[in-house]
Design a protein around this motif. Sequence first.
Motif, PDB file in Angstrom:
ATOM      1  N   VAL A 101       1.697   9.132  -6.275  1.00 30.25           N
ATOM      2  CA  VAL A 101       2.119  10.511  -6.044  1.00 30.25           C
ATOM      3  C   VAL A 101       3.205  10.942  -7.027  1.00 30.25           C
ATOM      4  O   VAL A 101       3.231  12.092  -7.471  1.00 30.25           O
ATOM      5  CB  VAL A 101       2.606  10.670  -4.578  1.00 30.25           C
ATOM      6  CG1 VAL A 101       3.290  12.007  -4.358  1.00 30.25           C
ATOM      7  CG2 VAL A 101       1.447  10.499  -3.620  1.00 30.25           C
ATOM      8  N   THR A 102       4.074  10.010  -7.408  1.00 34.77           N
ATOM      9  CA  THR A 102       5.212  10.381  -8.259  1.00 34.77           C
ATOM     10  C   THR A 102       4.956  10.164  -9.745  1.00 34.77           C
ATOM     11  O   THR A 102       5.748  10.600 -10.573  1.00 34.77           O
ATOM     12  CB  THR A 102       6.478   9.601  -7.857  1.00 34.77           C
ATOM     13  OG1 THR A 102       6.225   8.197  -7.975  1.00 34.77           O
ATOM     14  CG2 THR A 102       6.893   9.939  -6.439  1.00 34.77           C
ATOM     15  N   ASN A 103       3.873   9.486 -10.107  1.00 35.57           N
ATOM     16  CA  ASN A 103       3.607   9.209 -11.520  1.00 35.57           C
ATOM     17  C   ASN A 103       2.263   9.813 -11.916  1.00 35.57           C
ATOM     18  O   ASN A 103       1.259   9.125 -12.037  1.00 35.57           O
ATOM     19  CB  ASN A 103       3.620   7.694 -11.771  1.00 35.57           C
ATOM     20  CG  ASN A 103       3.618   7.364 -13.237  1.00 35.57           C
ATOM     21  OD1 ASN A 103       3.239   8.190 -14.077  1.00 35.57           O
ATOM     22  ND2 ASN A 103       4.002   6.148 -13.568  1.00 35.57           N
ATOM     23  N   ARG A 104       2.274  11.110 -12.136  1.00 32.00           N
ATOM     24  CA  ARG A 104       1.044  11.841 -12.453  1.00 32.00           C
ATOM     25  C   ARG A 104       0.401  11.355 -13.751  1.00 32.00           C
ATOM     26  O   ARG A 104      -0.822  11.295 -13.848  1.00 32.00           O
ATOM     27  CB  ARG A 104       1.323  13.333 -12.523  1.00 32.00           C
ATOM     28  CG  ARG A 104       0.077  14.158 -12.769  1.00 32.00           C
ATOM     29  CD  ARG A 104       0.290  15.592 -12.383  1.00 32.00           C
ATOM     30  NE  ARG A 104      -0.854  16.409 -12.711  1.00 32.00           N
ATOM     31  CZ  ARG A 104      -1.956  16.515 -11.960  1.00 32.00           C
ATOM     32  NH1 ARG A 104      -2.044  15.826 -10.847  1.00 32.00           N
ATOM     33  NH2 ARG A 104      -2.945  17.301 -12.332  1.00 32.00           N
ATOM     34  N   LEU A 135       0.834  -1.197   0.000  1.00 30.36           N
ATOM     35  CA  LEU A 135       0.000   0.000   0.000  1.00 30.36           C
ATOM     36  C   LEU A 135       0.874   1.254   0.000  1.00 30.36           C
ATOM     37  O   LEU A 135       0.655   2.181  -0.783  1.00 30.36           O
ATOM     38  CB  LEU A 135      -0.933   0.005   1.202  1.00 30.36           C
ATOM     39  CG  LEU A 135      -1.798   1.247   1.359  1.00 30.36           C
ATOM     40  CD1 LEU A 135      -2.723   1.422   0.152  1.00 30.36           C
ATOM     41  CD2 LEU A 135      -2.607   1.162   2.653  1.00 30.36           C
ATOM     42  N   ARG A 136       1.883   1.257   0.855  1.00 27.86           N
ATOM     43  CA  ARG A 136       2.803   2.402   0.922  1.00 27.86           C
ATOM     44  C   ARG A 136       3.495   2.620  -0.421  1.00 27.86           C
ATOM     45  O   ARG A 136       3.551   3.744  -0.928  1.00 27.86           O
ATOM     46  CB  ARG A 136       3.841   2.182   2.026  1.00 27.86           C
ATOM     47  CG  ARG A 136       4.822   3.339   2.182  1.00 27.86           C
ATOM     48  CD  ARG A 136       5.868   3.059   3.263  1.00 27.86           C
ATOM     49  NE  ARG A 136       6.636   1.856   3.008  1.00 27.86           N
ATOM     50  CZ  ARG A 136       7.657   1.770   2.135  1.00 27.86           C
ATOM     51  NH1 ARG A 136       8.016   2.831   1.439  1.00 27.86           N
ATOM     52  NH2 ARG A 136       8.316   0.648   1.980  1.00 27.86           N
ATOM     53  N   LEU A 137       4.002   1.540  -1.021  1.00 31.55           N
ATOM     54  CA  LEU A 137       4.675   1.650  -2.312  1.00 31.55           C
ATOM     55  C   LEU A 137       3.720   2.126  -3.405  1.00 31.55           C
ATOM     56  O   LEU A 137       4.096   2.941  -4.260  1.00 31.55           O
ATOM     57  CB  LEU A 137       5.291   0.303  -2.699  1.00 31.55           C
ATOM     58  CG  LEU A 137       6.466  -0.148  -1.834  1.00 31.55           C
ATOM     59  CD1 LEU A 137       6.868  -1.584  -2.199  1.00 31.55           C
ATOM     60  CD2 LEU A 137       7.643   0.783  -1.972  1.00 31.55           C
ATOM     61  N   GLN A 138       2.494   1.645  -3.368  1.00 31.00           N
ATOM     62  CA  GLN A 138       1.519   2.057  -4.373  1.00 31.00           C
ATOM     63  C   GLN A 138       1.178   3.539  -4.237  1.00 31.00           C
ATOM     64  O   GLN A 138       1.061   4.253  -5.238  1.00 31.00           O
ATOM     65  CB  GLN A 138       0.252   1.207  -4.258  1.00 31.00           C
ATOM     66  CG  GLN A 138      -0.643   1.277  -5.451  1.00 31.00           C
ATOM     67  CD  GLN A 138       0.055   0.839  -6.722  1.00 31.00           C
ATOM     68  OE1 GLN A 138       0.454   1.666  -7.514  1.00 31.00           O
ATOM     69  NE2 GLN A 138       0.193  -0.452  -6.914  1.00 31.00           N
TER      70      GLN A 138
END
Length: 64
Positions: free
Chosen positions: A25-28, A17-20
């Motif tokens: 957040v980083t891949n708009r 979940l954290r990685l997702q």
Amino acid sequence: LKHDCGWVVAPRDINSLRLQIQKIVTNRDELLAKRYNAYKVGQRIYSSDMVADKWVELGESLFE
């Protein structure tokens, strides 16, 4: 996933979940693509007009 409009994380898999969330957040571009896919599916399959049509079909089938 069938419509490519979201992400799947196994229950209780906090690390995934954290990685997702970090990926979102980083891949708009991916976020916007999935948002667009969700909108298209919502309009094509789950719009109020489509749902109403399904209810009408059900009602008509009960009286045939």
